[in-house]
Each structure stands twice: as C-alpha cells, then as structure tokens.
Design an enzyme around this catalytic site. Structure first.
Site, short mmCIF file in Angstrom:
data_model
loop_
_atom_site.label_atom_id
_atom_site.label_comp_id
_atom_site.label_asym_id
_atom_site.label_seq_id
_atom_site.Cartn_x
_atom_site.Cartn_y
_atom_site.Cartn_z
N CYS A 1 57.83 92.64 -72.94
CA CYS A 1 56.91 91.77 -72.77
C CYS A 1 55.63 91.98 -73.89
O CYS A 1 56.32 91.50 -74.94
CB CYS A 1 56.15 91.96 -71.23
SG CYS A 1 55.60 89.94 -71.03
N GLU B 1 62.28 91.53 -67.18
CA GLU B 1 61.42 92.97 -66.66
C GLU B 1 60.99 92.68 -65.07
O GLU B 1 60.79 91.25 -64.44
CB GLU B 1 59.98 92.54 -67.24
CG GLU B 1 58.86 93.73 -66.66
CD GLU B 1 57.48 93.04 -67.91
OE1 GLU B 1 56.50 94.16 -68.28
OE2 GLU B 1 57.18 91.52 -68.41
N LYS C 1 57.19 101.41 -71.02
CA LYS C 1 56.16 99.90 -71.98
C LYS C 1 55.46 100.44 -72.16
O LYS C 1 54.66 101.56 -71.77
CB LYS C 1 56.40 98.83 -70.88
CG LYS C 1 55.68 98.03 -71.28
CD LYS C 1 55.46 96.93 -70.16
CE LYS C 1 54.59 95.70 -70.93
NZ LYS C 1 54.53 93.99 -69.85
#
Length: 272
Positions: free
Chosen positions: A157, A44, A117
């Site tokens: 994440c 990331e 995301k």
C-alpha cells in the site's frame, strides 16, 4: 517455471468477520486457480477491515502459527501455486502493536518470504484522520525474493509512494502491491503511482486491492490491476470482489530494458 506465468490479483471487500473473510479468500483463490493462476496475490488486510483499529489485535497470530497462516500454506500446497497473503497482523509480543505483514508461500506449502510493511500510512484531513503507527510496528528492511520466473519486490500500500524504496531493491521483474487505498487517495493517485513504479523499475506490477463499501463503513478505491513494464494496464477490476488475471511473459522485462535502459543507467546520488 517458464518465463510465461499466469499471475492473478484478488480484489476483496473484507468485512469485520475474520472467518468470513478467510472463507471468501479461499473461494476467490479457487476461482483464480480454475482460471489457470500460478501466482496469486491477495489484498492488504484481506482477513479484516474493521471500524475499530484495535480489532486486529484479536486476530493477530504468532509468526508461523495460526488459522490464517495455515490457510495460506494449505492452499498453496493444495493447488501447487505461489500464494502471497496480501497482508495480515502478526503478534510482536506487545499488547498494543502488531506488524502489517505479507507472507509468500511456495507451491509445497512452505513459507518462502516474509515482508513487514515499512511505510506506515497516516492521513489528517478535515474528513479523515488515521495513523497506522498507533497500532502497528513498522518493518525495517527491503525484501526481495528470487523465484523461478524472476526477482520479486515486496511492498504494501503506502510503500508505493516512495520511489527510492524500490530502487533499493535492485533489478526487479515483478512488484507485489497489496493495498487498501482510501477512496479519495486512490481516485487521485493509485493508477498514477502503479504505472510510475512500472516505468521507474521497468517491470510488471501486480496490485491487489480492497475495493468497495465495507461493513465497517470505510470505502476503498479498488482498481486491482496488472501493469506491464511499459506501464500499459493489462487488466483492471474497478470495484467489487473478483479476480484480475493474465499470462505474462517475463522476457518482456528484458525487451523493454534493452530498448530503453533506464534501470541500467539510474544512479543514486550517494553513488555519484
């Protein structure tokens, strides 16, 4: 591509200099290819870890154009690999917001899949306060891709904490998990979450992390790893820059599901 595929996760300790980070990513991609990697995942925000959350606005690119995207496309084609660009900021036409986006490039250099995301991280403790929503726009859809070796689910994440998110993807062969976990949350939960998602979905997990003390002062947990469908950790890099790489047999997914059919037997409550 056969069911035997060499997959690699790159671990970085990205700095506040985007160009240096791009060069380091290129070096580590080259090292991965030298070791036989056919599918590579970057961490990331491999392009920038900065003390100023707004610094990402200075490197944000319009979708489809820019030096970061050009590098990913060029190297995918040069090395004839699948290259997943961890995540990077993309311009959304607002002065104070960007996306946190994972881009997958095919071996011919073309963009294959985009994922923005969905779950934006926030934390508020006596020692740490951070909210991605201050500078980012969340994605609004689950994303998967059918590749020659199997079905891939995309996540970044904080997404790892939401099991239903992965169930919504259907049957997967591989989960991509680029991350920059904080040191305390990583120490407490990172391995547990990765192995849990491998168990839930009976698939491989490829996790590429930021891992060390950054120029910005931030410390990330690292522990990039490859987890198999039985939740065994195949390879792991605790900290520092480097690569975790192994050749996996995606037929292992079928073997695990045939012996213990968890994925076949699961039901969402809304379906009952």
């Amino acid at each position: 591509m056969s069911n035997l595929v060499t997959i690699a996760a790159i671990q970085m300790v990205s700095s506040q200099n985007c160009q240096q980070n791009i060069q380091k990513a290129e070096q580590l991609i080259h090292e991965s290819v030298e070791k036989g990697a056919q599918f590579i995942l970057l961490p990331e925000y491999f392009c920038l870890i900065h003390s100023d959350p707004k610094a990402k606005f200075n490197i944000a690119e319009p979708f489809g154009n820019g030096p970061i995207q050009d590098m990913l496309s060029r190297l995918a084609k040069k090395y004839n690999i699948w290259l997943a660009g961890g995540s990077m900021p993309l311009d959304v036409g607002e002065t104070d917001k960007v996306t946190n986006t994972l881009l997958l490039y095919a071996p011919d250099g073309s963009l294959h899949t985009r994922y923005d995301k969905v779950h934006l991280f926030s934390i508020d403790t006596p020692t740490m306060r951070f909210n991605e929503g201050d500078t980012m726009v969340r994605g609004n859809q689950v994303v998967t891709a059918d590749l020659p070796f199997g079905r891939v689910g995309f996540a970044i994440c904080y997404d790892i904490r939401f099991p239903a998110f992965f169930v919504a993807m259907g049957e997967l062969d591989l989960i991509l998990m680029p991350a920059a976990f904080t040191y305390p949350t990583g120490q407490a939960h990172w391995e547990l979450l990765l192995r849990a998602r491998a168990i839930d979905n009976q698939c491989f997990v490829l996790a590429a992390a930021q891992g060390g003390k950054h120029q910005s002062g931030r410390q990330t947990w690292g522990h990039s790893m490859i987890v198999d469908p039985w939740a065994n950790i195949i390879e792991c890099l605790p900290e520092g820059e480097g690569v975790v790489i192994t050749t996996v047999d995606f037929d292992k997914v079928k073997e695990v599901r045939s012996s213990l059919p968890v994925v076949r037997d699961r039901h969402l409550l809304t379906q009952l």
